[in-house]
Design a protein around this motif. Structure first.
Motif, PDB file in Angstrom:
ATOM      1  N   LEU A  18       0.825  -1.201   0.000  1.00 41.72           N
ATOM      2  CA  LEU A  18       0.000   0.000   0.000  1.00 41.72           C
ATOM      3  C   LEU A  18       0.862   1.255   0.000  1.00 41.72           C
ATOM      4  N   GLU A  19       1.897   1.278   0.818  1.00 38.79           N
ATOM      5  CA  GLU A  19       2.771   2.449   0.886  1.00 38.79           C
ATOM      6  C   GLU A  19       3.484   2.687  -0.439  1.00 38.79           C
ATOM      7  N   ALA A  20       3.949   1.588  -1.067  1.00 32.80           N
ATOM      8  CA  ALA A  20       4.624   1.723  -2.367  1.00 32.80           C
ATOM      9  C   ALA A  20       3.661   2.241  -3.423  1.00 32.80           C
ATOM     10  N   ALA A  21       2.425   1.732  -3.414  1.00 38.25           N
ATOM     11  CA  ALA A  21       1.423   2.171  -4.383  1.00 38.25           C
ATOM     12  C   ALA A  21       1.094   3.645  -4.181  1.00 38.25           C
ATOM     13  N   ILE A  22       0.943   4.060  -2.940  1.00 39.08           N
ATOM     14  CA  ILE A  22       0.656   5.471  -2.654  1.00 39.08           C
ATOM     15  C   ILE A  22       1.783   6.351  -3.198  1.00 39.08           C
ATOM     16  N   ASP A  23       3.008   5.963  -2.947  1.00 35.03           N
ATOM     17  CA  ASP A  23       4.150   6.747  -3.411  1.00 35.03           C
ATOM     18  C   ASP A  23       4.166   6.843  -4.936  1.00 35.03           C
ATOM     19  N   MET A  24       3.956   5.716  -5.615  1.00 36.90           N
ATOM     20  CA  MET A  24       4.050   5.686  -7.078  1.00 36.90           C
ATOM     21  C   MET A  24       2.838   6.325  -7.742  1.00 36.90           C
ATOM     22  N   PHE A  25       1.639   6.064  -7.223  1.00 34.27           N
ATOM     23  CA  PHE A  25       0.431   6.683  -7.789  1.00 34.27           C
ATOM     24  C   PHE A  25       0.488   8.206  -7.644  1.00 34.27           C
ATOM     25  N   SER A  26       1.043   8.683  -6.525  1.00 31.67           N
ATOM     26  CA  SER A  26       1.085  10.132  -6.288  1.00 31.67           C
ATOM     27  C   SER A  26       2.080  10.830  -7.211  1.00 31.67           C
ATOM     28  N   GLN A  27       3.045  10.086  -7.708  1.00 32.27           N
ATOM     29  CA  GLN A  27       4.044  10.670  -8.608  1.00 32.27           C
ATOM     30  C   GLN A  27       3.610  10.584 -10.074  1.00 32.27           C
ATOM     31  N   ASN A  28       3.022   9.436 -10.437  1.00 32.50           N
ATOM     32  CA  ASN A  28       2.776   9.176 -11.855  1.00 32.50           C
ATOM     33  C   ASN A  28       1.320   8.945 -12.228  1.00 32.50           C
ATOM     34  N   GLY A  29       0.440   8.826 -11.229  1.00 35.28           N
ATOM     35  CA  GLY A  29      -0.950   8.503 -11.514  1.00 35.28           C
ATOM     36  C   GLY A  29      -1.176   7.005 -11.535  1.00 35.28           C
ATOM     37  N   TYR A  30      -2.378   6.617 -11.219  1.00 34.39           N
ATOM     38  CA  TYR A  30      -2.744   5.199 -11.131  1.00 34.39           C
ATOM     39  C   TYR A  30      -2.498   4.451 -12.435  1.00 34.39           C
ATOM     40  N   SER A  31      -2.936   5.011 -13.547  1.00 35.54           N
ATOM     41  CA  SER A  31      -2.883   4.302 -14.836  1.00 35.54           C
ATOM     42  C   SER A  31      -1.455   4.061 -15.308  1.00 35.54           C
ATOM     43  N   ALA A  32      -0.523   4.899 -14.893  1.00 36.28           N
ATOM     44  CA  ALA A  32       0.858   4.794 -15.374  1.00 36.28           C
ATOM     45  C   ALA A  32       1.707   3.819 -14.561  1.00 36.28           C
ATOM     46  N   VAL A  33       1.132   3.255 -13.502  1.00 36.00           N
ATOM     47  CA  VAL A  33       1.893   2.356 -12.617  1.00 36.00           C
ATOM     48  C   VAL A  33       1.360   0.937 -12.773  1.00 36.00           C
ATOM     49  N   SER A  34       2.239  -0.012 -13.023  1.00 34.74           N
ATOM     50  CA  SER A  34       1.836  -1.409 -13.185  1.00 34.74           C
ATOM     51  C   SER A  34       2.021  -2.185 -11.889  1.00 34.74           C
ATOM     52  N   VAL A  35       1.340  -3.316 -11.808  1.00 35.11           N
ATOM     53  CA  VAL A  35       1.517  -4.209 -10.663  1.00 35.11           C
ATOM     54  C   VAL A  35       2.969  -4.649 -10.565  1.00 35.11           C
ATOM     55  N   ARG A  36       3.578  -4.891 -11.716  1.00 33.18           N
ATOM     56  CA  ARG A  36       4.988  -5.316 -11.724  1.00 33.18           C
ATOM     57  C   ARG A  36       5.885  -4.265 -11.082  1.00 33.18           C
ATOM     58  N   GLU A  37       5.620  -2.997 -11.381  1.00 37.09           N
ATOM     59  CA  GLU A  37       6.429  -1.918 -10.798  1.00 37.09           C
ATOM     60  C   GLU A  37       6.223  -1.827  -9.287  1.00 37.09           C
TER      61      GLU A  37
END
Length: 212
Positions: A18-37
């Motif tokens: 969850l913390e990693a997703a929050i960090d990545m979604f906040s930088q690049n947006g939900y659609s630009a972040v993959s599960v693999r990332e």
């Protein structure tokens, strides 16, 4: 952060996802972040993520729920009418409004909450859930709260007898804009002193106009 989750969700791996997703979604947006990332950031296999979240969208839903819980824990749950009566007796309108903006600044000092605010702003045109949170928690609840405050002050002859909801809108919508500007400045690590002076000037100007 642990206290914001039910016990069954307190596993270290789930929290790290969850913390990693929050960090990545906040930088690049939900659609630009993959599960693999996300799994690469956490250091787990993709299959391990699905032990905790069925889909990437379920992670986003958990972020929205976390925001709602954090709002409650940070005092976004507004005082009762009785408590509001006591508060307005104890402080001036100007001090009351300044305290409201100060509370926003204190909340935004939480890096996790700041990132979730960014996610909501990024996703609001794509995701109805984000729009509903912004419209309810940021706009409607705040306007309703201020309307209640002005409805107390008007009969007590502390301010002029204008329409209470209109007063709330006239006061708060410039504040909404300045809150957004504050977040943008913070994102770029820029100074906010000038903006904070502008907020105080707005509060003083407003209170001078409405007071009897």
């Amino acid at each position: 952060m642990d206290h914001l989750f039910p016990v069954k969700e307190s596993g270290q791996t789930k929290r790290r996802i969850l913390e990693a997703a929050i960090d990545m979604f906040s930088q690049n947006g939900y659609s630009a972040v993959s599960v693999r990332e996300i799994t690469k950031q956490v250091g787990i296999k993709e299959s391990a993520l699905y032990n905790h979240y069925k889909t990437k969208d379920e992670i986003l839903e958990s972020i929205y729920l976390l925001f709602k819980n954090m709002q409650k824990n940070n005092g976004q749950g507004f005082p009762s009418p009785e408590q509001l009566q006591q508060i307005l007796k104890a402080v001036s309108l100007e001090a009351f409004l300044e305290q409201g903006f100060d509370q926003f600044i204190r909340a935004i000092e939480n890096p996790l909450l700041t990132k979730i605010w960014r996610i909501l702003n990024i996703e609001q045109y794509r995701d109805q859930r984000a729009r509903e949170i912004i419209l309810q928690y940021i706009y409607k609840d705040t306007i309703d709260f201020l309307t209640s405050a002005f409805q107390i002050l008007i009969p007590n002859q502390q301010i002029k007898p204008y329409d209470a909801k209109l007063l709330a809108i006239e006061y708060q919508y410039p504040i909404f804009a300045m809150m957004t500007e504050y977040l943008l400045l913070k994102f770029d690590d820029k100074e906010t002193d000038e903006l904070e002076k502008r907020v105080k000037s707005h509060i003083h100007y407003f209170t001078e106009i409405v007071k009897l």
